[in-house]
Design a protein around this motif. Structure first.
Motif, short mmCIF file in Angstrom:
data_model
loop_
_atom_site.label_atom_id
_atom_site.label_comp_id
_atom_site.label_asym_id
_atom_site.label_seq_id
_atom_site.Cartn_x
_atom_site.Cartn_y
_atom_site.Cartn_z
N ASP A 347 55.24 59.22 60.82
CA ASP A 347 54.59 59.36 62.13
C ASP A 347 54.11 60.79 62.34
O ASP A 347 53.02 61.02 62.90
N GLN A 348 54.89 61.77 61.90
CA GLN A 348 54.48 63.16 62.07
C GLN A 348 53.26 63.49 61.21
O GLN A 348 52.37 64.23 61.65
N LEU A 349 53.22 62.94 60.01
CA LEU A 349 52.04 63.17 59.16
C LEU A 349 50.79 62.55 59.78
O LEU A 349 49.71 63.14 59.75
N ILE A 350 50.94 61.36 60.35
CA ILE A 350 49.81 60.71 61.03
C ILE A 350 49.37 61.56 62.21
O ILE A 350 48.16 61.79 62.43
N ALA A 351 50.33 62.05 62.99
CA ALA A 351 50.00 62.88 64.15
C ALA A 351 49.28 64.15 63.74
O ALA A 351 48.30 64.57 64.37
N ALA A 352 49.74 64.77 62.67
CA ALA A 352 49.10 66.00 62.21
C ALA A 352 47.65 65.74 61.80
O ALA A 352 46.75 66.53 62.10
N ARG A 353 47.41 64.61 61.13
CA ARG A 353 46.04 64.28 60.74
C ARG A 353 45.18 63.96 61.96
O ARG A 353 44.01 64.35 62.04
N LEU A 354 45.73 63.26 62.95
CA LEU A 354 44.96 62.96 64.16
C LEU A 354 44.62 64.24 64.92
O LEU A 354 43.52 64.35 65.50
N LEU A 355 45.53 65.19 64.95
CA LEU A 355 45.25 66.42 65.67
C LEU A 355 44.12 67.22 65.01
O LEU A 355 43.45 68.01 65.68
N GLU A 356 43.89 67.00 63.72
CA GLU A 356 42.76 67.64 63.06
C GLU A 356 41.43 67.16 63.65
O GLU A 356 40.46 67.91 63.70
N SER A 357 41.40 65.89 64.08
CA SER A 357 40.18 65.34 64.67
C SER A 357 40.35 65.13 66.17
O SER A 357 39.70 64.27 66.76
N ALA A 358 41.22 65.93 66.79
CA ALA A 358 41.54 65.74 68.20
C ALA A 358 40.32 65.87 69.10
O ALA A 358 40.18 65.13 70.09
N ALA A 359 39.42 66.80 68.79
CA ALA A 359 38.26 67.01 69.66
C ALA A 359 37.44 65.73 69.79
O ALA A 359 37.03 65.35 70.90
N THR A 360 37.22 65.05 68.67
CA THR A 360 36.44 63.80 68.70
C THR A 360 37.21 62.69 69.40
O THR A 360 36.66 61.98 70.25
N VAL A 361 38.48 62.52 69.04
CA VAL A 361 39.29 61.45 69.63
C VAL A 361 39.39 61.62 71.14
O VAL A 361 39.15 60.67 71.90
N VAL A 362 39.71 62.81 71.60
CA VAL A 362 39.91 63.04 73.03
C VAL A 362 38.60 62.91 73.79
O VAL A 362 38.57 62.36 74.90
#
Length: 477
Positions: A347-362
């Motif tokens: 889960d932490q690895l997934i979160a770290a990868r999502l935070l890399e694209s946080a600008a687009t996701v958010v």
């Protein structure tokens, strides 16, 4: 009890009374409504009759009769030589707070304020699966959290204007796990914890389980009454204060920067640690600036900031964090080891990868939520025009004031028409807030519009209820 409301302050909260009934009844009803709405908490000492009469410009006889009416309704208790105190004990029971539900496909679930997963999740999962190979030779136990994730979270705070090192971050299994760790470390059973009213119901449940003595301070239509909050903090001197200053759940209010700075200053004098829930901080929908984080005013390590992936990203990703001093982080890690609960490496690895694209996701989340909020607001104006609410500038929900104190009855009636709701009492202590309802806009616009039509029909036929439609308790988020 150490908490009181002054006569000028109570007079301002009461406002102008109506004149179509005897004055003492109007005054009693106005005080009762402040208690029911959570703006006057349990055990608050009211002004003496003479003081309140002078502040309001009415006769003492009228105030005396109003207090007598409130005593008869068990809204206040009076003790000779001590004064009159607000009272909820024995009059209401705390609302049940369900944390689990199997769910039904045909039910529109507005009790759980959470978004479905973003499209970027699956790619993050794929890459994280590859990354996992780097950690399989390790035991998998990381009480502080994955180093790369702690770095990403520290970067988020630094970007918000609060210089943060990874050593100031501990990764948790979500915001409630964060609060649990803080309570275990800093507040023993029986210690006072100041909370807003209304507030996040699962946090209330956790505080109840921890044996905390809740001190409530109400939010009004415009949000926080700064003078009241500062007075309450100074009077009660709680061990902790749990606050949701950014797009508050459930009201959507945003705490002004000046009050944040003042609360941090007072907390130093009262030795109160401020637990600041920032789970919704990224979800500003109208493009306006967000006030500085509480931590930006902290010079004495009194602020513990809680964050989570659950609202802006996905509730199924059980990843949260606490930002505080490096010393307290180490102490929290020791508590986490004792409890034997931590966040999974994957889960932490997934979160770290999502935070890399946080600008687009958010950015996509904000656009999605803004459109759904507008659809919900339009439906409410059309089908329930007598309900009152402010349009939130961010967050996930509308906090609606109903046309009567029927929230719990309406929740039951809506079960029969396939809409699951979280009534106002879920968000307050001792069953208050019966005139309110949280309506999240985390579902697609057509579902929200259909839900409002069903809610309006249930409100119109509230007294013609039949067998309950749902049997499971509701998820609250």
């Amino acid at each position: 009890m150490g908490r009181h409301v002054g006569a000028p302050q109570l007079a301002a909260m009461l406002g102008t009374l109506r004149t179509d009934r005897p004055g003492y009844l109007e005054l009693a009803d106005a005080v009762r409504q402040l208690i029911d709405d959570g703006r006057l908490g349990d055990g608050v000492r009211l002004p003496a009759e003479r003081e309140l009469a002078a502040a309001m410009g009415v006769s003492r006889t009228m105030v005396t009769a109003a207090y007598r009416e409130l005593r008869a309704g068990r809204y206040i208790t009076s003790r000779r030589g001590a004064g009159s105190f607000t009272s909820l004990a024995g009059r209401r029971q705390p609302a049940a707070r369900g944390l689990w539900s199997a769910g039904h496909a045909e039910v529109i679930d507005l009790a759980c304020a959470a978004l479905p997963a973003p499209p970027e999740l699956l790619e993050a999962v794929r890459v994280a699966g590859t990354d996992l190979a780097l950690y399989t030779r390790h035991s998998g136990y990381l009480p502080l959290g994955l180093p790369v994730l702690r770095e990403r979270i520290a970067e988020k705070y630094t970007a918000r204007g609060v210089a943060t090192m990874p050593e100031q971050i501990i990764v948790t299994a979500g915001s409630l796990h964060s609060l649990h760790l803080v309570l275990k470390l800093l507040a023993g059973p029986g210690e006072k914890v100041l909370v807003e009213s209304p507030t996040y119901p699962n946090a209330l449940a956790l505080l109840d389980q921890a044996g905390a003595r809740l001190v409530t301070c109400g939010l009004g239509p415009a949000g926080w009454d700064g003078a009241q909050f500062l007075d309450m903090l100074a009077q009660a001197q709680p061990r902790l204060a749990y606050l949701i200053p950014d797009f508050h759940n459930p009201t959507g209010h945003v705490m002004p920067a000046q009050l944040r700075e003042q609360l941090v200053a007072v907390s130093r004098a009262t030795h109160t640690d401020l637990v600041v829930d920032e789970t919704l901080v990224d979800l500003h929908l109208d493009g306006g600036p967000v006030p500085p984080p509480f931590a930006s005013f902290d010079r004495n390590g009194r602020v513990l900031s809680i964050g989570s992936m659950s609202k802006a990203f996905w509730g199924g990703l059980r990843v949260g964090w606490i930002r505080t001093s490096a010393q307290v982080v180490q102490q929290l890690a020791a508590v986490a080891v004792d409890l034997g609960v931590s966040c999974s490496i994957l889960d932490q690895l997934i979160a770290a990868r999502l935070l890399e694209s946080a600008a687009t996701v958010v950015a996509n989340r904000r656009a999605e939520l803004a459109a759904q909020r507008d659809a919900l607001v339009a439906a409410l104006h059309e089908h329930l025009p007598e309900w009152r609410f402010r349009i939130p500038s961010g967050g996930i929900s509308v906090w609606a004031e109903l046309d009567a104190p029927v929230s719990s009855h309406l929740v039951k009636a809506c079960e029969e028409v396939g809409v699951r709701l979280a009534g106002g009492p879920r968000f307050g202590a001792a069953g208050t807030l019966e005139r309110f309802l949280r309506l999240p806009f985390t579902r697609p616009a057509p579902e929200l519009e259909e839900a409002v039509r069903r809610i309006a029909a249930a409100r119109a036929h509230l007294d013609a209820r039949s067998r309950p439609y749902l049997t499971e308790p509701a998820v609250l988020a």
